[in-house]
Design an enzyme around this catalytic site. Structure first.
Site, PDB file in Angstrom:
ATOM      1  N   HIS A  86       0.845  -1.195   0.000  1.00  0.00           N
ATOM      2  CA  HIS A  86       0.000   0.000   0.000  1.00  0.00           C
ATOM      3  C   HIS A  86       0.874   1.236   0.000  1.00  0.00           C
ATOM      4  CE1 HIS A  86       0.608   0.862   4.365  1.00  0.00           C
ATOM      5  NE2 HIS A  86       0.570  -0.444   4.519  1.00  0.00           N
ATOM      6  N   ASP A  88      -0.089   4.408   1.148  1.00  0.00           N
ATOM      7  CA  ASP A  88      -0.364   5.417   2.179  1.00  0.00           C
ATOM      8  C   ASP A  88       0.405   5.133   3.460  1.00  0.00           C
ATOM      9  OD1 ASP A  88      -2.077   3.134   2.423  1.00  0.00           O
ATOM     10  OD2 ASP A  88      -3.358   4.237   3.817  1.00  0.00           O
ATOM     11  N   ASP A 117       6.673   0.908   7.195  1.00  0.00           N
ATOM     12  CA  ASP A 117       5.280   0.603   6.860  1.00  0.00           C
ATOM     13  C   ASP A 117       4.794   1.514   5.746  1.00  0.00           C
ATOM     14  OD1 ASP A 117       2.730  -0.415   6.909  1.00  0.00           O
ATOM     15  OD2 ASP A 117       2.176   0.506   8.812  1.00  0.00           O
ATOM     16  N   GLU A 151      -5.029   1.918   2.747  1.00  0.00           N
ATOM     17  CA  GLU A 151      -4.968   0.742   3.613  1.00  0.00           C
ATOM     18  C   GLU A 151      -5.042   1.118   5.082  1.00  0.00           C
ATOM     19  OE1 GLU A 151      -3.093  -2.456   6.067  1.00  0.00           O
ATOM     20  OE2 GLU A 151      -2.467  -0.366   5.827  1.00  0.00           O
ATOM     21  N   GLU A 152      -4.465   2.269   5.424  1.00  0.00           N
ATOM     22  CA  GLU A 152      -4.372   2.660   6.830  1.00  0.00           C
ATOM     23  C   GLU A 152      -5.693   3.164   7.409  1.00  0.00           C
ATOM     24  OE1 GLU A 152      -1.994   1.986   8.634  1.00  0.00           O
ATOM     25  OE2 GLU A 152      -0.112   2.025   7.534  1.00  0.00           O
ATOM     26  N   GLU A 176       4.087  -6.351   4.088  1.00  0.00           N
ATOM     27  CA  GLU A 176       4.015  -5.591   5.340  1.00  0.00           C
ATOM     28  C   GLU A 176       5.195  -5.976   6.244  1.00  0.00           C
ATOM     29  OE1 GLU A 176       1.954  -3.285   6.390  1.00  0.00           O
ATOM     30  OE2 GLU A 176       0.017  -3.476   5.394  1.00  0.00           O
TER      31      GLU A 176
END
Length: 397
Positions: A86, A88, A117, A151-152, A176
């Protein structure tokens, strides 16, 4: 499953540490905070890197300025291997010793928001795919990077993706930060919001009103009791679901019986649970306890859901991930994860088995000031990803 031979020697596809560092730094320095909807800058950096590597690249705006990216290294007509990430990051927040979006390279690490992350993981995927492309090895199926937005927060990127994503895949590796352990199962996550309405009255005669705060407190007691019952029965890879009441608000004034209250709740889901099912069961318990009666109204609604997943321990994808890391001298392990990720959607909605494995540590680095990822771990992840692709997809005869 194809009968492909095992991986090539680990030095067959070299990974350039400077190249992978430069890409991670460039991604960190393209801020993509969420909330904020600013992923486009980071996706542009990623898109350019993928185009330079010769991948087939497409983007699709989930919302204005919020593009998903799919980059494919073509292979044969067989099923492929998906890598998922992801774009973001969470807001930088206070406590940094430097500018969070001016990446610093020091003592073999990259420091900046998103380094762990998960921009280090994205750089590892691109670099691994680039090494495969440069090798001239023909694989039995495609290798594909899928990078989603949001995603967050609410998962709008992956929700859009799974509505219509073509292709057949042997597995999905979510990059991840797992500190290079192999996660074969994740709990899901959901947000449940509850609005309680009562009836205002003068605090000198509280029995003339109906306190929404008292009703909300009774609901919190129900939630706490259910949490304790679930954790007492915890078992297996993922243990149990959990409840957390994260926010509470309400009332009109100290001298007024509270006419309204609101709860914001996080409920971690087991792979066989749905947020709607959990919310329905909570609503039934509220009614059974008589909380929503005698002038009290309760509205329960789901505002976010990420499904969980569990890939069998004996699945080939799990063994391949472990074997790739062990061939590089990494003392890895297999386990479950208390966090949630987009892999649950890919597993549930596309039927693709998933594992999570990437550089960096979600517990000690992600979402924290001076977020850091070790360059050596990003390089190792890239090498492991090439090994996984070679083991699962070929090379073609």
């Amino acid at each position: 499953m194809n009968g492909a031979p095992g991986p090539l020697p680990t030095d067959a596809l070299p990974i350039d540490a400077d190249e992978i560092t430069d890409l991670t730094v460039a991604l960190v320095q393209a801020p993509s905070e969420n909330p904020g909807g600013t992923e486009a800058q980071a996706v542009a950096v990623l898109e350019k890197a993928c185009q330079n590597a010769g991948f087939v690249v497409s983007t699709h705006e989930v919302a204005p300025g919020r593009p998903n990216l799919v980059a494919t290294l073509p292979g044969g007509n067989g099923p492929g291997l998906m890598f998922l990430g992801h774009s973001d990051v969470v807001p930088a927040g206070p406590g940094w010793t430097g500018d969070p979006y001016r990446a610093r390279v020091a003592d073999g690490s990259i420091i900046g928001r998103g380094a762990t992350d998960m921009k280090g993981g994205l750089a590892a995927i691109v670099t691994a795919m680039s090494a495969l492309a440069s090798s001239g090895i023909e694989l039995t199926g495609p290798v594909q990077l899928v990078c989603t937005v949001d995603e967050e927060e609410h998962g709008s990127g992956v929700r859009d993706l799974v509505t219509d994503h073509p292709g057949e895949f042997l597995g999905c590796v979510v990059a991840e930060p797992t500190d290079l352990t192999v996660v074969r199962g994740c709990r899901g996550a959901s947000y449940i919001e509850i609005d309680v309405t009562g009836r205002a009255a003068h605090s000198g005669r509280p029995d003339d009103g109906r306190s929404a705060i008292y009703a909300a407190a009774a609901i919190v007691d129900l939630i706490r009791a259910d949490h304790e019952a679930m954790t007492a029965r915890a078992d297996g890879l993922l243990g149990s679901g959990t409840w957390n009441v994260g926010t509470i608000s309400g009332g009109q004034g100290i001298s007024v019986v509270a006419p309204m209250a609101a709860l914001g709740i996080d409920r971690r889901l087991m792979p066989d649970e749905t947020a709607d099912g959990v919310a329905h069961a909570l609503r039934a318990r509220i009614t059974k306890a008589g909380i929503d009666s005698d002038g009290i109204g309760v509205d329960v609604r789901v505002t976010m859901e990420m499904p969980g997943f569990e890939t069998p321990a004996d699945h080939r994808l799990v063994a391949t991930a472990v074997g790739a890391l062990e061939s590089l001298g990494v003392a890895t392990s297999v386990g479950g994860w208390s966090a949630a990720c987009d892999g649950g959607f890919v597993s549930r909605d596309l039927g693709i088995p998933a594992v999570v494995c990437g550089p960096g540590d979600i517990n000690t680095q992600a979402h924290q000031p001076d977020e850091t990822v070790r360059i050596a771990d990003v390089v190792t992840a890239a090498r492991a990803y090439t090994q996984m692709a070679l083991t699962l997809l070929g090379p073609r005869a």
